[in-house]
Design an enzyme around this catalytic site. Structure first.
Site, PDB file in Angstrom:
ATOM      1  N   HIS A  23      -1.772   1.441   7.099  1.00 31.98           N
ATOM      2  CA  HIS A  23      -2.244   1.366   5.715  1.00 31.98           C
ATOM      3  C   HIS A  23      -2.502   2.765   5.175  1.00 31.98           C
ATOM      4  O   HIS A  23      -3.128   3.592   5.848  1.00 31.98           O
ATOM      5  CB  HIS A  23      -3.517   0.525   5.624  1.00 31.98           C
ATOM      6  CG  HIS A  23      -4.026   0.349   4.219  1.00 31.98           C
ATOM      7  ND1 HIS A  23      -3.402  -0.447   3.281  1.00 31.98           N
ATOM      8  CD2 HIS A  23      -5.095   0.892   3.584  1.00 31.98           C
ATOM      9  CE1 HIS A  23      -4.068  -0.392   2.139  1.00 31.98           C
ATOM     10  NE2 HIS A  23      -5.095   0.430   2.298  1.00 31.98           N
ATOM     11  N   ASP A  67      -8.263   3.448  -3.162  1.00 30.26           N
ATOM     12  CA  ASP A  67      -7.266   2.550  -2.598  1.00 30.26           C
ATOM     13  C   ASP A  67      -6.830   1.563  -3.669  1.00 30.26           C
ATOM     14  O   ASP A  67      -7.589   0.676  -4.050  1.00 30.26           O
ATOM     15  CB  ASP A  67      -7.845   1.814  -1.385  1.00 30.26           C
ATOM     16  CG  ASP A  67      -6.793   1.044  -0.604  1.00 30.26           C
ATOM     17  OD1 ASP A  67      -5.698   0.805  -1.142  1.00 30.26           O
ATOM     18  OD2 ASP A  67      -7.073   0.677   0.559  1.00 30.26           O
ATOM     19  N   CYS A  81       0.819  -1.231   0.000  1.00 30.63           N
ATOM     20  CA  CYS A  81       0.000   0.000   0.000  1.00 30.63           C
ATOM     21  C   CYS A  81       0.836   1.257   0.000  1.00 30.63           C
ATOM     22  O   CYS A  81       0.496   2.243  -0.665  1.00 30.63           O
ATOM     23  CB  CYS A  81      -0.960  -0.002   1.188  1.00 30.63           C
ATOM     24  SG  CYS A  81      -0.171   0.270   2.806  1.00 30.63           S
TER      25      CYS A  81
END
Length: 292
Positions: free
Chosen positions: A107, A122, A68
């Protein structure tokens, strides 16, 4: 760093204007189908470097994937350079073994505002929890996508990101999580929580080190390479290749698993994920459940 090189990397030949939801969705979908979610450096004896220039070199120049902090950092640069209103956000991933959200902000995700409407974006979660379209930042609204129904819920300033799962059609006798070890529930899957407080990438530097060095880290215990497809996703965890087809029949997802040899792992990375590693990968898939 050049946008032209990035768009060539994700095979995007569509328009860059207008700066609307359609363009944003197109870029996101090309990204998640071209750039794997992966942590393979850790299991090749290499470090996952921190910072935009290092990420650009790895993903765009060297045709690799990332986790991420890499995928979403690169996406934030791309979208901002295009002209979108982008804010970095930090989230706390849900830990099923402990039945709680992680204490550490571990994250990275993005908030993008278009014509006054905020969306979460995302491109760096992978597997079955990867959104295919930006999500409206609206509390309690079911947002159906090909992977399933996603939902954002706000409570006292904290947002919760969940996915309502389909049942699974599989030849195996058990329905097990891809990352974790116990049987999965067939209802609502908690993914992560977050707030709308703007973040800087420097706030993630410590976690970038911890996630690739802590013995209990998911990324230390498992070698992972996941890529979204046009009808599902494929993921290699350790020696197990899992192929998922969304909504295969009767509102069920088809899951097919194959156990590979060391030689087949390297071949699969090249043929299925278009990844060629410079150093030897040591596959691993250790249980996350404590033995003592």
């Amino acid at each position: 760093m050049k946008l032209k090189e990035y768009f060539a990397r994700i095979s995007y030949k569509g328009p860059l204007q207008p700066l609307d939801l359609k363009t944003l969705t197109a870029v996101l979908q090309h990204h998640i189908r071209s750039v794997p979610f992966e942590n393979l450096n850790i299991h090749c004896g290499e470090t996952i470097k921190f910072g935009l220039e290092a990420v650009y070199e790895k993903i765009v120049k060297n045709h690799r994937g990332g986790w991420c902090l890499e995928n979403n950092l690169l996406l934030s640069w791309v979208l901002q350079t295009m002209g979108y209103d982008v804010t970095l956000l930090g989230s706390y991933v849900y830990v099923p073994q402990e039945n709680k959200y992680d204490d550490a902000m571990n994250h990275l995700l993005l908030k993008v505002v278009i014509d006054g409407q905020a969306y979460t974006v995302d491109g760096g979660f992978g597997i079955a929890f990867q959104m295919w379209q930006p999500l409206e930042l609206v509390s309690g609204k079911d947002q159906p996508q090909k992977p399933g129904i996603f939902r954002l819920t706000e409570d006292n300033g904290v947002w919760y990101f969940d996915k309502i799962k389909r049942q699974v059609y599989s030849s195996g006798s058990e329905n097990k999580s891809l990352y974790f070890d116990g049987p999965e529930d067939l209802g609502c899957k908690k993914i992560y929580s977050f707030t709308l407080k703007p973040r800087t990438i420097e706030e993630f530097r410590k976690q970038n080190t911890i996630l690739q060095t802590a013995p209990e880290s998911l990324f230390v215990k498992k070698s992972i390479c996941s890529l979204q497809t046009t009808n599902g996703f494929q993921v290699l965890i350790g020696w197990t290749l899992t192929e998922t087809t969304y909504d295969y029949k009767d509102n069920m997802d088809l899951i097919e698993r194959t156990t590979l040899t060391d030689e087949e792992v390297e071949k699969t990375l090249k043929e299925r994920f278009n990844i060629r590693l410079k150093k030897k990968l040591v596959p691993i898939n250790e249980s996350l459940v404590p033995t003592s």
